[in-house]
Write an enzyme that holds these catalytic residues in place. Structure first.
Site, mmCIF file in Angstrom:
data_model
loop_
_atom_site.group_PDB
_atom_site.id
_atom_site.type_symbol
_atom_site.label_atom_id
_atom_site.label_comp_id
_atom_site.label_asym_id
_atom_site.label_seq_id
_atom_site.Cartn_x
_atom_site.Cartn_y
_atom_site.Cartn_z
ATOM 1 N N TRP A 138 0.877 -1.181 0.000
ATOM 2 C CA TRP A 138 0.000 0.000 0.000
ATOM 3 C C TRP A 138 0.914 1.232 0.000
ATOM 4 C CZ3 TRP A 138 -1.759 2.868 4.777
ATOM 5 C CH2 TRP A 138 -2.739 3.821 4.470
ATOM 6 N N ASP A 219 -0.403 -4.910 9.623
ATOM 7 C CA ASP A 219 -1.397 -3.931 9.206
ATOM 8 C C ASP A 219 -2.664 -4.717 8.873
ATOM 9 O OD1 ASP A 219 -2.993 -2.043 8.038
ATOM 10 O OD2 ASP A 219 -1.536 -1.376 6.545
ATOM 11 N N LYS A 255 -13.049 -0.360 6.218
ATOM 12 C CA LYS A 255 -13.631 -1.259 5.222
ATOM 13 C C LYS A 255 -14.654 -2.207 5.829
ATOM 14 C CE LYS A 255 -9.929 0.330 3.283
ATOM 15 N NZ LYS A 255 -9.462 0.763 2.010
#
Ligand code: KET
Length: 410
Positions: A138, A219, A255
């Site tokens: 990311w 993460d 999310k």
């Protein structure tokens, strides 16, 4: 007296480039073509391509309104009820690290803010340590470590030849890094590749990390979104915890609860003793205080209500299965359209093998530009498309665009 300024004192400030992910949404908004499709940012949309507020979130907010909760400052570490349930969701309520009070959890400004706080902690207490990040990863991971002044390097992760995991490269690079490095790992649904290690591979990754005295730093932005199951998606973290590692985990509810704009997440540091946990927590608070003082309350209350209430929690799991299921359906439809329409014999099965919100198409920058310029399909320039922003009815159009860009742009 007024001050007249002819030459700006900010003359030396140069124009920053648009963000590679959020900048795509800005460009999308400016496009007036009806065919336009935003597959840039990883944000869930309905089949009608509308943003989705989960029913459990609406129910939790209704409860909150009825209770007439106040808007006083939270403590620096955030809402206690949130911190409790967020750690339990991640590690499992019966996990010994929770029972023994060995986890330092503080509410963060979603995944990004939690990662940033952890990076500041690393910089302060491990000034000689380096972070290791996957190649690719990311994009914001690099910014976060750069701004926190934590040096980083990459470990191999993606193998374009197999469109799969470069497991040997990954292990070799983790082995070659200086002892005591912080190894950033995606807990599940690796962004952008959609490729996760298998359980056996995770075991071996844990072996080398242990051998090298590295510190795992997870993460977790997609718990529940990879498989549809919150527990299954916490597998990697729970494995490392069961092996006795001290580790860090940044969590996000953007999310899985669709709370993007609420900026709700947490940083969890698993320590070998509750005493170390208490000290670590005190220092995280000390870092947070001058940065943002204390976190916002609204999203924390939503999460505490949903995760902390058995009925809402079960409803959430069902809604998440629905969201994850919709993404799996468009994934399959896209694959079918690609393999039926492309007569070149290219193997598109990687689309099916990848998991999570994204598909990593293998389109390079010029091809991705073509997707936008000709087809009005907005995506990141690394060839990533967010399937969460795709509907079944747009799959055919997308397949046409990918096939055209793949074969006709060098
Ligand atoms: N980690 C990963 C791996 C990740 O993909 C994101 C967001 C985050 C953390 C942070 O999300 P937050 O909303 O701060 O909790 N990714 C999507 C959005 C973005 O780039 O900000 C994306 O990749 O599209």
């Amino acid at each position: 007296m007024t001050v007249s300024v002819n030459v700006s004192r900010f003359e030396g400030v140069t124009m920053a480039p648009p963000d590679p992910i959020l900048g795509v949404s800005e460009a999308f908004r400016a496009d007036t073509n009806d065919l336009k499709l935003n597959l840039g940012v990883g944000a869930y949309r309905t089949e009608e391509l509308q943003p989705y507020v989960l029913n459990v979130v609406k129910k939790a907010e209704k409860l909150m309104l009825e209770r007439g909760e106040n808007k006083e400052y939270l403590p620096i570490e955030g809402l206690a009820a949130f911190n409790k349930v967020t750690a339990e969701l991640l590690f499992g309520a019966d996990n010994s690290v929770i029972q023994e009070g060995r986890v330092a959890t503080i509410q963060g400004l979603s995944g990004t803010g939690s990662l940033r706080l952890a990076a500041a902690f690393i910089q302060r207490y491990f000034p000689d340590a380096k972070a290791l990040i996957s190649s690719p990863t990311w994009g914001n991971h690099k910014n976060i470590f750069n701004d926190a002044r934590v040096p980083w390097s990459e470990y191999r992760y993606f193998d374009p030849r197999t469109v799969g995991l470069d497991f040997d490269g990954m292990v070799a690079d983790i082995k070659a890094a200086p002892d005591g490095s912080f190894v950033l790992l995606h807990g599940c649904a690796h962004n952008p590749t959609g490729i996760d290690p298998t359980p056996e591979q995770w075991e071996k990754i844990a072996d080398v990390i242990q051998e090298k005295n590295h510190i795992p730093f997870f993460d977790v932005a997609y718990q529940g979104f990879a498989s549809g199951s919150l527990d299954a998606d916490a597998y990697s973290i729970r494995l490392f915890v069961s092996r006795g590692f001290e580790l860090l985990v940044a969590q996000s509810y953007s999310k899985n609860l669709g709370l993007y704009a609420e900026r709700i997440g947490a940083i969890n540091v698993v320590c070998s003793s509750s005493d170390a946990g208490t000290r670590v927590k005190s220092q995280l608070k000390r870092l947070a205080r001058p940065m943002y003082s204390n976190p916002p309350v609204h999203g924390a209350r939503i999460v505490a209500n949903v995760v902390g209430d058995p009925n809402l929690f079960n409803e959430w799991k069902q809604e998440m299965e629905l969201m994850a299921g919709r993404i799996k359906n468009v994934r399959r439809r896209l694959y079918e359209n690609l393999s039926q329409k492309d007569k070149s014999g290219k193997d598109w099965s990687f689309v099916l093998k990848q998991i999570g919100m994204f598909s990593y198409t293998g389109l390079h920058k010029a091809q991705s530009d073509h997707m936008t310029d000709k087809w009005h399909i907005y995506m990141t320039k690394d060839g990533r498309i967010s399937l969460a922003g795709l509907s079944l009815s747009k799959c055919e159009y997308l397949a046409d665009a990918i096939i055209d860009s793949f074969h006709n742009v060098n």
